[in-house]
Design a protein around this motif. Structure first.
Motif, mmCIF file in Angstrom:
data_model
loop_
_atom_site.group_PDB
_atom_site.id
_atom_site.type_symbol
_atom_site.label_atom_id
_atom_site.label_comp_id
_atom_site.label_asym_id
_atom_site.label_seq_id
_atom_site.Cartn_x
_atom_site.Cartn_y
_atom_site.Cartn_z
ATOM 1 N N THR A 1 47.307 14.194 38.963
ATOM 2 C CA THR A 1 46.680 13.942 37.785
ATOM 3 C C THR A 1 48.009 15.183 37.142
ATOM 4 O OG1 THR A 1 45.286 16.650 38.124
ATOM 5 C CG2 THR A 1 44.240 13.878 38.898
ATOM 6 N N GLY A 2 48.265 15.872 37.302
ATOM 7 C CA GLY A 2 49.514 16.825 36.260
ATOM 8 C C GLY A 2 48.632 17.578 35.559
ATOM 9 N N LYS A 3 47.507 17.702 36.007
ATOM 10 C CA LYS A 3 46.564 18.620 34.924
ATOM 11 C C LYS A 3 46.778 20.249 35.916
ATOM 12 C CE LYS A 3 45.207 15.691 32.100
ATOM 13 N NZ LYS A 3 46.411 16.093 30.898
ATOM 14 N N VAL A 4 46.793 21.571 35.039
ATOM 15 C CA VAL A 4 47.091 22.378 35.642
ATOM 16 C C VAL A 4 45.994 23.346 35.983
ATOM 17 C CG1 VAL A 4 46.822 24.708 34.596
ATOM 18 C CG2 VAL A 4 48.592 23.372 33.496
ATOM 19 N N LEU A 5 45.388 24.026 37.240
ATOM 20 C CA LEU A 5 44.664 23.974 37.922
ATOM 21 C C LEU A 5 45.003 25.842 38.691
ATOM 22 C CD1 LEU A 5 42.679 24.459 39.989
ATOM 23 C CD2 LEU A 5 43.905 23.490 41.689
ATOM 24 N N PHE B 1 45.200 31.829 30.591
ATOM 25 C CA PHE B 1 45.336 30.007 30.403
ATOM 26 C C PHE B 1 45.522 28.850 29.979
ATOM 27 C CE2 PHE B 1 41.740 26.380 31.381
ATOM 28 C CZ PHE B 1 42.291 26.055 31.948
ATOM 29 N N CYS B 2 44.702 29.255 29.038
ATOM 30 C CA CYS B 2 45.235 28.434 27.862
ATOM 31 C C CYS B 2 46.428 28.043 27.465
ATOM 32 C CB CYS B 2 44.199 29.230 26.444
ATOM 33 S SG CYS B 2 42.300 28.457 26.534
ATOM 34 N N THR B 3 47.550 29.659 27.300
ATOM 35 C CA THR B 3 48.435 30.106 26.938
ATOM 36 C C THR B 3 49.581 29.295 27.909
ATOM 37 O OG1 THR B 3 48.458 31.863 26.187
ATOM 38 C CG2 THR B 3 50.739 31.572 26.518
ATOM 39 N N ALA B 4 49.530 29.355 28.726
ATOM 40 C CA ALA B 4 49.993 28.548 29.866
ATOM 41 C C ALA B 4 49.772 26.739 29.336
ATOM 42 C CB ALA B 4 49.576 28.308 31.556
ATOM 43 N N VAL B 5 48.702 26.350 28.971
ATOM 44 C CA VAL B 5 47.999 25.018 29.325
ATOM 45 C C VAL B 5 49.015 24.501 27.516
ATOM 46 C CG1 VAL B 5 46.727 23.144 28.686
ATOM 47 C CG2 VAL B 5 46.194 25.131 30.215
ATOM 48 N N LEU B 6 48.321 25.358 26.582
ATOM 49 C CA LEU B 6 49.210 24.990 25.615
ATOM 50 C C LEU B 6 50.953 25.071 24.915
ATOM 51 C CD1 LEU B 6 45.932 26.770 23.684
ATOM 52 C CD2 LEU B 6 46.601 24.402 23.480
ATOM 53 N N GLU B 7 51.153 25.907 25.756
ATOM 54 C CA GLU B 7 52.814 26.422 25.570
ATOM 55 C C GLU B 7 53.544 25.529 27.012
ATOM 56 O OE1 GLU B 7 53.448 29.902 24.891
ATOM 57 O OE2 GLU B 7 51.677 30.381 23.768
ATOM 58 N N ASN B 8 52.851 24.789 27.995
ATOM 59 C CA ASN B 8 53.166 24.322 29.262
ATOM 60 C C ASN B 8 53.767 25.123 29.780
ATOM 61 O OD1 ASN B 8 53.677 22.093 30.894
ATOM 62 N ND2 ASN B 8 55.410 20.823 28.957
ATOM 63 N N LYS B 9 53.546 26.551 30.710
ATOM 64 C CA LYS B 9 54.420 27.673 30.661
ATOM 65 C C LYS B 9 53.819 27.815 32.408
ATOM 66 C CE LYS B 9 55.505 30.926 27.310
ATOM 67 N NZ LYS B 9 54.522 31.808 26.501
ATOM 68 N N GLU B 10 54.294 28.309 32.814
ATOM 69 C CA GLU B 10 53.633 28.418 34.639
ATOM 70 C C GLU B 10 52.921 29.383 34.617
ATOM 71 O OE1 GLU B 10 56.043 28.847 38.435
ATOM 72 O OE2 GLU B 10 55.938 26.558 36.517
ATOM 73 N N ILE B 11 52.239 29.023 35.927
ATOM 74 C CA ILE B 11 50.643 30.252 35.710
ATOM 75 C C ILE B 11 51.024 30.487 36.897
ATOM 76 C CG2 ILE B 11 49.170 29.645 35.152
ATOM 77 C CD1 ILE B 11 48.192 27.254 36.364
ATOM 78 N N VAL B 12 50.931 32.134 37.152
ATOM 79 C CA VAL B 12 51.605 32.977 38.757
ATOM 80 C C VAL B 12 49.696 32.336 39.847
ATOM 81 C CG1 VAL B 12 50.935 35.172 39.597
ATOM 82 C CG2 VAL B 12 51.926 34.684 37.503
ATOM 83 N N THR B 13 48.765 32.318 39.318
ATOM 84 C CA THR B 13 47.462 32.259 40.117
ATOM 85 C C THR B 13 47.483 30.428 40.032
ATOM 86 O OG1 THR B 13 46.081 33.045 38.875
ATOM 87 C CG2 THR B 13 46.905 34.349 40.352
ATOM 88 N N ASP B 14 48.034 29.699 40.919
ATOM 89 C CA ASP B 14 48.258 28.349 40.737
ATOM 90 C C ASP B 14 47.452 27.965 42.155
ATOM 91 O OD1 ASP B 14 49.773 28.219 42.666
ATOM 92 O OD2 ASP B 14 51.364 27.284 41.839
ATOM 93 N N GLY B 15 47.071 26.583 42.480
ATOM 94 C CA GLY B 15 46.302 26.832 43.772
ATOM 95 C C GLY B 15 46.904 26.775 44.415
ATOM 96 N N LEU B 16 48.506 26.876 44.520
ATOM 97 C CA LEU B 16 49.005 27.698 46.534
ATOM 98 C C LEU B 16 48.605 28.805 45.762
ATOM 99 C CD1 LEU B 16 50.594 27.043 49.140
ATOM 100 C CD2 LEU B 16 52.676 27.022 47.150
#
Lengths: 350, 350, 350, 350
Positions: free
Chosen positions: B116-120, B307-322
């Motif tokens: 889906t290309g959505k942030v998890l 979380f909001c910053t990651a979505v709004l600014e298209n940033k990496e998230i540390v605790t992603d699904g993996l």
């Protein structure tokens, strides 16, 4: 006046201060002779502590008629040899901990003690540390219910502690057969045994990142199972940079006790106080009760007094040869586990 | 004014307070709708926190156009189902910890997020605990050298915490698939991973002596190896009677850090100060440096803001699904170890 | 839904965050307008906290019909002026502490409150600090017997805290009429009064060695007598280099309580426990009982909620004008004592 | 071997253990005789500590040629009489604290010491308490800047401590001339003098709420001025129910030190570390540096060794008669203040 056991002290190195101070303080012990391969050290200690006889060879000391028993502030590597010689010479023996560095020696010591009928006590000094005794008393009072988990540790930086040299020139704490879990960690292992009983299985990891030029593992963590289902954990570090501590925790079904050998308080948490007026409405289990204890980390006075009482009054000793050997056995099983990468089941057919 | 991510909150139970407080406090988040199968709870929270929309079915909430993302104060058992539905509905997801109770679900969640290309993001809240961040900062500064041993614990009495009932009537914290090391102990496991990396092998013991009518192990101790030779230990207890704590210790080659989530100070020991005037002549490593930290054990405000910053600014998230799945994997390996009695090697092919 | 008091907030400086956070959190308070002579600050806070109305002149705010009461995050120097204007405009007033910097102003405020029939409450925030309330509860339970000595202190380094400038350019905390014992030390004085009652006589010394360019005494120690024979001591320091603390001790005939505003525990010592099984044989009075408390040093939420309840439900308020003035009176008597070098008898004909 | 001063110990009551242990431990002291009006006590101690001579009358002891000096574990009331007799008999005197209970006696003691040329040292034992020495060292290093305020206290519950009876049957700690601030509080007064110098003025309050059948004030708080502008505070309590403590705080212009005689750490706060890497960005002054110290609250070994060294090597002694008398003078001024209700200026024309 109280009857006194006449002691010979074998070894006049730095640790002999602890022995001589303790003997002076104990009511039923008197030091009659001291020996060391470095005779000037023996003379010096004799003068300071008023010990009337000095010699160089420990066999000469053992040959004296006016000595009932010996103590031995000596490197771990020679505990067995000296203890066996002393027993054979008809002396009772207060053996320093660890009893020995391998089980063969432990078994031989037990055998000779039985044959000679002399008392062999292993000086697991933690059995006389006030905080440990208080924690044990609280646990045995039932205040914290049944034991679920016991954690102990021996965190003691040895980087500036080498010790006297063995004949081959190696400082005695730096030989491969003196793994840190045996030489130092045995304090924590013995504490765990004192409270939770004899573990039936262990698993351990170890590494060496701090004392990189020592031929041992400076850090080790072991976990274990006890017969009644309780779990245990022992951590040992000879390379840690921090204050010396044996912080230990008993988790029971009704409460928790936290204590160590270097703190002047014990912490107790209880599911429920009977103390109602003040704490009504509080979640009582989170109230920390801090009980003051004397810091006496090397209570040799009490240890040697107990030893003398046992001999003079023909009493049972708790840390007899078998008990001392069991602590060695657990330590060796931990070493086996981290060396093989497998869990080790422990039998105590010693 | 700062741009805000529009959030739907799925679940209005007691834990939703933490989510709604955090969203209110975060600069770039706003709660637009809230739902719960118990609609009166949803209405109550909406009124208190000024959330304009309320519904009963979470699918109704997911169907709204005015929602960019969701948070989910929900039982562990339904994290996967709701997260997957949300992703498929085109919403970004801030998933509560643990990510899920088994790996199949984790893998499915990762797959759907990719499709889906959505942030998890998995909300491992410990990553925002001030004391943990300060300890990590100290470690990463090099102040304590290379890591030798990391110990962490999650000691939290759950005897009075059941939680909402699942459809079959069981309180959700009491199901056999929610082992305490997964549901609660994952905090300690994730902390260890955050600092020391991914363990390659674990061994564990567990028992159940306090919460005897819960179908889980209330107490567990696990030890583990890390790639670079460091050792780790995690203890988890849901039955302990004591104050809540995640006391943790980092033993490095040059110093030691002790910290937890409920204390307002961190302790640091260092081999050597540069601070000479006062401490000259002191064995410096035993000086305890107590650094104040804010106690903020459930810092959801920082988490949701990140979380909001990651979505709004298209940033990496540390605790992603993996990353979230790796913590689940370690917990499951611990369960496997204490169930089989064998060590477990961990691969991370998730 | 709960009825809410409509508040105007006069002042949008840094301290207004505390007011606005507290109002948001309180169930029965809502902020309707905010003003500041620096209109951009007022706008900024209005936007962040969703306050619908903004103005520059506080008289404009007072003229609004949709405001029931005001709070005032303002410099001490203008408390009286603004409170009096607000009362005259028919608004209830939650006045910041200290009530004023001199007694004339206090008296005028009390008089106007009486004339207008509006509520005047002085926000002695320490009355809402969890640790202080817990200590008071323990004392009032009788657990520590009759009070012999109470010690409190306000140790807070102000060297980096100046505060907004007054019209003449002076930062408001640096004027000679704002002695540190009045502006900051009043917290400790009020705490002492809350527990031990109104002192009848004080003697004090003061000096200024740290904030040498401030026209005040940065350090002061005062001792005092209470009607029932108890003794008190208050220390105030604005120049100390240390962690912020209001460490306080209650010495009673049967026990002792130690507490402060920045620690997450209170310590209680009692002559005798009823808890017999564990402590038998121990000198029980030296056992420290550590009771956890929430650290909430500026609990404005509880304060403003209490204020709103008092107004909405027509209840008594504890820290009314007279009570606020008494704390000012004690502080002024301390200043008189250290300025004259003589003891000062305190009458409370205010 | 080191030269030893030959000591006579006058008094074989419970406190004589401390003297005899200390003498045994000191390198340059040996106990040659011991006396007590209760001869069985003297014999008992002689046997235990190996003291060769015993007598009943202290004058008999003073008549011996083989004694160079005396120590006196005796009630405060007879310090002067015995010290003067000993000096006149040609013996050096290590006088217990407080030097005496009034100034006339102090003056006479100083005069006789001068006339006989013998050493008179007042055993202010706090001068040998490791924590106090460490605090003094830190202060003198300049680490905390110039002193602004010093606070000390002597909180020690005497309710179970009576002491031997005087000829009239009164336990010696319960006579009206032995005010608690003189007999016990002198420890805190002397500590304050050791660090801050001689106070020029005091004001004090006292009461008696706990030891209501003792003819003294069991609680007292005194504040004082020092020549350089520093302020001091001393609290004394003989009736408090709590752990024994002499918690003391030094507030300097650049840092703060907190310490007591019963804690195994000292706390230091500093305006600024030179230690940059870790603490960058931290408000450094709130970091607590905890320095371990040995708890040795009655370090008579060091005291008697210092005394012997002074005599044997003809060195200056710090706590000579004048110094001991100054501490008595301050205590008496405190008593005068709380009895008269007026401040008292202190001159030291002793």
């Amino acid at each position: 006046m109280e009857k006194q056991l006449r002691l010979g002290v074998i070894g006049a190195g730095s640790f002999s201060h602890t022995h001589l101070d303790g003997i002076a303080s104990a009511k039923n012990a008197v030091a009659v002779a001291i020996c060391d391969v470095r005779p000037e050290l023996a003379r010096q200690q004799a003068e300071r502590y008023g010990v009337p006889n000095v010699c160089k060879d420990y066999k000469e000391l053992l040959a004296r008629d006016d000595i009932d028993a010996i103590t031995m502030p000596l490197p771990d590597q020679v505990h067995a040899e000296v203890a066996i010689a002393a027993l054979k010479a008809g002396k009772h023996v207060l053996c320093e901990k660890p009893m020995a560095l391998n089980l063969d020696e432990c078994q031989e010591m037990i055998k000779v003690a039985k044959e000679t009928g002399k008392v062999l006590m292993v000086g697991q000094i933690g059995r006389y540390t006030p905080a440990f005794l208080e924690a044990k008393k609280i646990y045995e009072s039932g205040a914290i219910g049944e034991l679920s988990l016991i954690e102990s540790e021996y965190a003691h930086d040895y980087s500036q502690i080498g010790g006297a040299q063995l004949p081959d020139g190696t400082p005695w704490r730096m030989t491969p057969d003196r793994e840190s879990i045996i030489g130092g960690g045995c304090h924590a292992v013995d504490l765990v045994r004192m409270i939770a009983g004899d573990p039936t299985e262990v698993f351990a990891y170890a590494n060496n990142k701090s004392l990189t030029d020592w031929p041992i593992h400076d850090c080790c963590v072991a976990i274990m199972k006890f017969p009644n289902g309780a779990i245990g954990k022992v951590m040992n570090s000879h390379g840690c940079k921090r204050n010396y501590t044996m912080r230990s925790t008993l988790y029971g079904t009704k409460g928790t006790v936290i204590f160590d050998n270097t703190s002047n308080t014990i912490s107790l948490f209880k599911e429920k106080f009977t103390e109602d007026e003040v704490f009504a409405g509080k979640t009582q289990k989170v109230i920390e009760i801090k009980i003051p204890v004397t810091v006496n980390n090397h209570n040799f006075a009490a240890e040697v007094q107990d030893f003398c009482t046992a001999v003079l009054e023909n009493k049972e000793i708790v840390t007899d040869g078998l008990n001392g050997a069991k602590t060695v056995k657990v330590c060796l099983s931990i070493v086996e586990s981290f060396n093989t990468g497998e869990k080790v089941k422990i039998d105590y057919n010693i």
